[in-house]
Design a protein around this motif. Structure first.
Motif, PDB file in Angstrom:
ATOM      1  N   ILE A   1       0.826  -1.193   0.000  1.00 52.85           N
ATOM      2  CA  ILE A   1       0.000   0.000   0.000  1.00 52.85           C
ATOM      3  C   ILE A   1       0.869   1.256   0.000  1.00 52.85           C
ATOM      4  O   ILE A   1       2.020   1.240   0.445  1.00 52.85           O
ATOM      5  N   LEU A   2       0.287   2.326  -0.518  1.00 52.49           N
ATOM      6  CA  LEU A   2       0.941   3.630  -0.523  1.00 52.49           C
ATOM      7  C   LEU A   2      -0.075   4.642   0.001  1.00 52.49           C
ATOM      8  O   LEU A   2      -1.142   4.820  -0.578  1.00 52.49           O
ATOM      9  N   ARG A   3       0.273   5.279   1.107  1.00 53.81           N
ATOM     10  CA  ARG A   3      -0.636   6.237   1.753  1.00 53.81           C
ATOM     11  C   ARG A   3      -0.230   7.657   1.347  1.00 53.81           C
ATOM     12  O   ARG A   3       0.923   8.047   1.543  1.00 53.81           O
ATOM     13  N   ILE A   4      -1.184   8.391   0.799  1.00 60.10           N
ATOM     14  CA  ILE A   4      -0.866   9.676   0.181  1.00 60.10           C
ATOM     15  C   ILE A   4      -1.733  10.789   0.751  1.00 60.10           C
ATOM     16  O   ILE A   4      -2.933  10.597   0.988  1.00 60.10           O
ATOM     17  N   ALA A   5      -1.110  11.950   0.980  1.00 57.52           N
ATOM     18  CA  ALA A   5      -1.845  13.166   1.351  1.00 57.52           C
ATOM     19  C   ALA A   5      -1.752  14.149   0.197  1.00 57.52           C
ATOM     20  O   ALA A   5      -0.656  14.462  -0.280  1.00 57.52           O
ATOM     21  N   LEU A   6      -2.891  14.629  -0.272  1.00 54.83           N
ATOM     22  CA  LEU A   6      -2.961  15.597  -1.362  1.00 54.83           C
ATOM     23  C   LEU A   6      -3.340  16.945  -0.776  1.00 54.83           C
ATOM     24  O   LEU A   6      -4.407  17.086  -0.171  1.00 54.83           O
ATOM     25  N   ILE A   7      -2.470  17.941  -0.934  1.00 53.14           N
ATOM     26  CA  ILE A   7      -2.745  19.240  -0.333  1.00 53.14           C
ATOM     27  C   ILE A   7      -3.268  20.209  -1.388  1.00 53.14           C
ATOM     28  O   ILE A   7      -2.539  20.676  -2.259  1.00 53.14           O
ATOM     29  N   GLN A   8      -4.577  20.475  -1.293  1.00 54.16           N
ATOM     30  CA  GLN A   8      -5.254  21.393  -2.213  1.00 54.16           C
ATOM     31  C   GLN A   8      -5.368  22.737  -1.510  1.00 54.16           C
ATOM     32  O   GLN A   8      -6.028  22.849  -0.483  1.00 54.16           O
ATOM     33  N   SER A   9      -4.722  23.764  -2.066  1.00 59.05           N
ATOM     34  CA  SER A   9      -4.595  25.022  -1.347  1.00 59.05           C
ATOM     35  C   SER A   9      -4.554  26.219  -2.293  1.00 59.05           C
ATOM     36  O   SER A   9      -4.227  26.083  -3.470  1.00 59.05           O
ATOM     37  N   HIS A  10      -4.858  27.395  -1.754  1.00 57.74           N
ATOM     38  CA  HIS A  10      -4.551  28.637  -2.457  1.00 57.74           C
ATOM     39  C   HIS A  10      -3.040  28.829  -2.430  1.00 57.74           C
ATOM     40  O   HIS A  10      -2.326  28.119  -1.702  1.00 57.74           O
ATOM     41  N   LEU A  11      -2.534  29.793  -3.191  1.00 57.85           N
ATOM     42  CA  LEU A  11      -1.100  30.082  -3.217  1.00 57.85           C
ATOM     43  C   LEU A  11      -0.877  31.576  -3.070  1.00 57.85           C
ATOM     44  O   LEU A  11      -1.672  32.380  -3.546  1.00 57.85           O
ATOM     45  N   HIS A  12       0.228  31.944  -2.424  1.00 59.47           N
ATOM     46  CA  HIS A  12       0.616  33.350  -2.300  1.00 59.47           C
ATOM     47  C   HIS A  12       1.431  33.733  -3.540  1.00 59.47           C
ATOM     48  O   HIS A  12       2.456  33.112  -3.833  1.00 59.47           O
ATOM     49  N   TRP A  13       0.988  34.762  -4.241  1.00 50.30           N
ATOM     50  CA  TRP A  13       1.549  35.108  -5.548  1.00 50.30           C
ATOM     51  C   TRP A  13       3.019  35.513  -5.449  1.00 50.30           C
ATOM     52  O   TRP A  13       3.380  36.447  -4.744  1.00 50.30           O
ATOM     53  N   GLU A  14       3.861  34.768  -6.154  1.00 45.78           N
ATOM     54  CA  GLU A  14       5.289  35.070  -6.288  1.00 45.78           C
ATOM     55  C   GLU A  14       5.964  35.312  -4.933  1.00 45.78           C
ATOM     56  O   GLU A  14       6.831  36.171  -4.801  1.00 45.78           O
ATOM     57  N   ASN A  15       5.587  34.500  -3.956  1.00 42.89           N
ATOM     58  CA  ASN A  15       6.129  34.658  -2.602  1.00 42.89           C
ATOM     59  C   ASN A  15       6.561  33.300  -2.042  1.00 42.89           C
ATOM     60  O   ASN A  15       5.841  32.685  -1.247  1.00 42.89           O
ATOM     61  N   PRO A  16       7.730  32.809  -2.456  1.00 41.74           N
ATOM     62  CA  PRO A  16       8.176  31.480  -2.016  1.00 41.74           C
ATOM     63  C   PRO A  16       8.245  31.326  -0.499  1.00 41.74           C
ATOM     64  O   PRO A  16       7.833  30.283   0.040  1.00 41.74           O
ATOM     65  N   GLU A  17       8.760  32.335   0.195  1.00 38.98           N
ATOM     66  CA  GLU A  17       8.896  32.217   1.654  1.00 38.98           C
ATOM     67  C   GLU A  17       7.542  32.020   2.331  1.00 38.98           C
ATOM     68  O   GLU A  17       7.383  31.151   3.190  1.00 38.98           O
TER      69      GLU A  17
END
Length: 258
Positions: free
Chosen positions: A4-20
């Motif tokens: 088996i392979l247990r997976i978490a899928l993170i569906q999220s908004h993103l902060h525009w051009e802000n990696p930190e």
């Protein structure tokens, strides 16, 4: 013996051009994962959003994000996967990283750059498919627009899991839903799609629709909300289905050519 392979899928908004800020946000989300998981999947360009201005991202951010992924993978004993803006030798890439708990990582550069948005003009297109062997599963990770091109996803490697990370907008979300299911059926593999949510700074709306389909096209996970989805994949199920229904053995033989 169960595989088996247990997976978490993170569906999220993103902060525009802000990696930190995005690293901070996803780090906090990953910290809330209380279940044992083998793989965490993040969206396409998860540190910036789908920007066509890679010059707005400091070149050092790529390395910082990879090191961040390595730390998380080690701490959580799970692989982490997602794509980012990455600069190398003066060229820009929409590059996916598959980072394992050991710190080892594999990369895939998006093959089909999205011409409608001009991605082909600012990012170098990849030329090599990636197959990762991880915890008993063969995994093929691809990126967003690649979903529209079945030849590139063609299961000639007998992979078990096909993963698409994406920034797929609302106006064409029916294509996303339909093609994820089709890719699962035609390749007789689990097909996972992880999309983002929310508005970006260009006012494009992203509705999520992250989903998982089994090898016969049955939907086993889906969400249109900002959340973490959990799914457990069973390799024995794929093997049993392929043994009973030998459709892959009847596939046409041809080679990919540029």
């Amino acid at each position: 013996m169960a595989q088996i392979l247990r997976i978490a899928l993170i569906q999220s908004h993103l902060h525009w051009e802000n990696p930190e800020q995005n690293r901070k946000m996803f780090g906090e989300k990953i910290d809330t994962i209380s279940e044992d998981v083998d793989l965490v999947v993040l969206p396409e360009m998860f540190t910036s959003g789908f920007t066509m201005e890679p010059g707005h991202i400091d070149p050092s951010e790529g390395k910082k994000t990879v090191e961040w992924m390595q730390r998380l993978a080690k701490q959580k004993n799970t692989a982490v996967i997602g794509s980012i803006v990455f600069q190398e030798n003066g060229n820009q890439f929409n590059r996916l990283f598959f980072v394992e708990p050991s710190g080892k990582y594999s990369t895939y550069d998006k093959k089909h750059t999205f011409t409608l948005a001009g991605e082909d003009k600012v990012y170098e297109a990849g030329k090599q498919k990636l197959i990762v062997e991880y915890r008993g599963f063969k995994i093929c990770p691809l990126i967003c627009y690649d979903l529209r091109f079945p030849v590139w996803a063609r299961n000639v490697e007998d992979y078990d899991v096909l993963i698409y990370v994406a920034n797929w907008p609302k106006p064409r979300i029916e294509a996303w839903d339909t093609l994820l299911k089709a890719r699962a059926i035609e390749n007789m593999a689990y097909c996972i799609g992880v999309n983002r949510t929310g508005l970006d700074d260009l006012q494009h709306e992203y509705p999520g629709h992250s989903a998982v389909y089994d090898e016969l096209g049955k939907q086993i996970a889906y969400s249109d909300q900002e959340e973490i989805l959990y799914v457990t994949l069973d390799k024995n199920q794929i093997e049993s289905t392929r043994k009973k229904l030998r459709f892959l053995e009847d596939r046409d033989n041809f080679s990919w050519k540029e």
